[in-house]
Design an enzyme around this catalytic site. Sequence first.
Site, short mmCIF file in Angstrom:
data_model
loop_
_atom_site.label_atom_id
_atom_site.label_comp_id
_atom_site.label_asym_id
_atom_site.label_seq_id
_atom_site.Cartn_x
_atom_site.Cartn_y
_atom_site.Cartn_z
N SER A 119 40.53 0.79 -63.14
CA SER A 119 39.11 0.84 -62.25
C SER A 119 38.92 2.36 -61.70
O SER A 119 38.70 3.31 -62.39
CB SER A 119 39.54 0.05 -60.88
OG SER A 119 38.37 -0.37 -60.30
N ASP A 241 35.26 -10.00 -65.68
CA ASP A 241 35.55 -8.92 -64.61
C ASP A 241 34.10 -9.01 -63.69
O ASP A 241 32.95 -8.90 -64.20
CB ASP A 241 35.66 -7.60 -65.02
CG ASP A 241 36.11 -6.68 -63.99
OD1 ASP A 241 35.75 -7.00 -63.05
OD2 ASP A 241 36.68 -5.54 -64.44
N HIS A 269 39.28 -8.50 -63.20
CA HIS A 269 39.30 -7.16 -63.18
C HIS A 269 40.95 -6.76 -63.04
O HIS A 269 41.04 -5.60 -63.56
CB HIS A 269 39.12 -6.65 -61.82
CG HIS A 269 38.72 -5.42 -61.52
ND1 HIS A 269 38.07 -4.61 -62.49
CD2 HIS A 269 39.44 -4.52 -60.58
CE1 HIS A 269 37.95 -3.07 -62.06
NE2 HIS A 269 38.94 -3.13 -61.01
#
Length: 306
Positions: A119, A241, A269
């Site tokens: 991320s 996600d 995620h």
Amino acid sequence: MTTHAPNSTGSSPLDVTTSDVTVGDWTIRTHQAGDPADPAILWLHGSGPGVSALSNWQELLTTMPGYHHVAPDVLGFGDSSHPVDLPLGVADSAALRARATLGLLDALGIASAHVVGNSMGGMIALLLVQQQPDRVDRLILMGSAGAPIEPTADLIKMITYYDDPSAESMLDLMERFLHDPGLYGDHIDQIAAQRADYAAREDIRRSHLRTFSPDGPLLVFPVDGLAAIQHEVLVVHGREDRIIRKESSFYLAEHLPNAQLHVLPHAGHWVQIEQVDRFRALATQFLQEPQTYLSHPTRDHEEHTA
């Protein structure tokens, strides 16, 4: 402090040693495992209220022998320093975090490392490659941000967590990160409550709000910047996600010239938690493959022009 966790590989788990490393005016809470003589892997977690390195990476740190694992609480997260003047906005705060991360490698005497970024950690990893390409061997991006696409409603929910911080809000947020919240069984309420208490710290709250301040710029990697990165890259994304759209990884994989893309089903995620065995296998194979492409374009150019 030394900890270890059970693992799913059947081998003895690696011990994790935790220390605070001085980097300039800051301290970086750093978790290490494995032999420092082995190739290094730098693990960079993502953002979110209450996030820390161990909450992202402990299972992988303890189950991948043959590497020197380094997993810091990134500057402005967890138990690392939280600068009161952390730059406003994702772009400028990420730039400072990249500088602090390079300083951590210097402090640990690590000349180069494979880098795994999840991320926001993926964005920081890309900044490291752009700023000091010879410090990065191979790059793994997992659910990485940095593409020119609209944020999801669930990402906005994470960014605005402090509008209504509570154990209930944290539970709701965690369920948005996971494809299957049942993975945590009956413990998810307890985990959410503990993380909400951690996120209630004033320094963590301040860093979160400064990072996502609308008064600072966003961070988007343009096509030409990505095209200049010649490192071999493994791009991984969970198909389900809800935080960062899989199209973000499509964009990165399309424009990084030496990237391969893997989309994992039944994963949100947190691929490293929901698909830990599959992710470990992918990462291990990728890191052990013979070099196919030029990892250091500057060095290669110098060799051909000498």
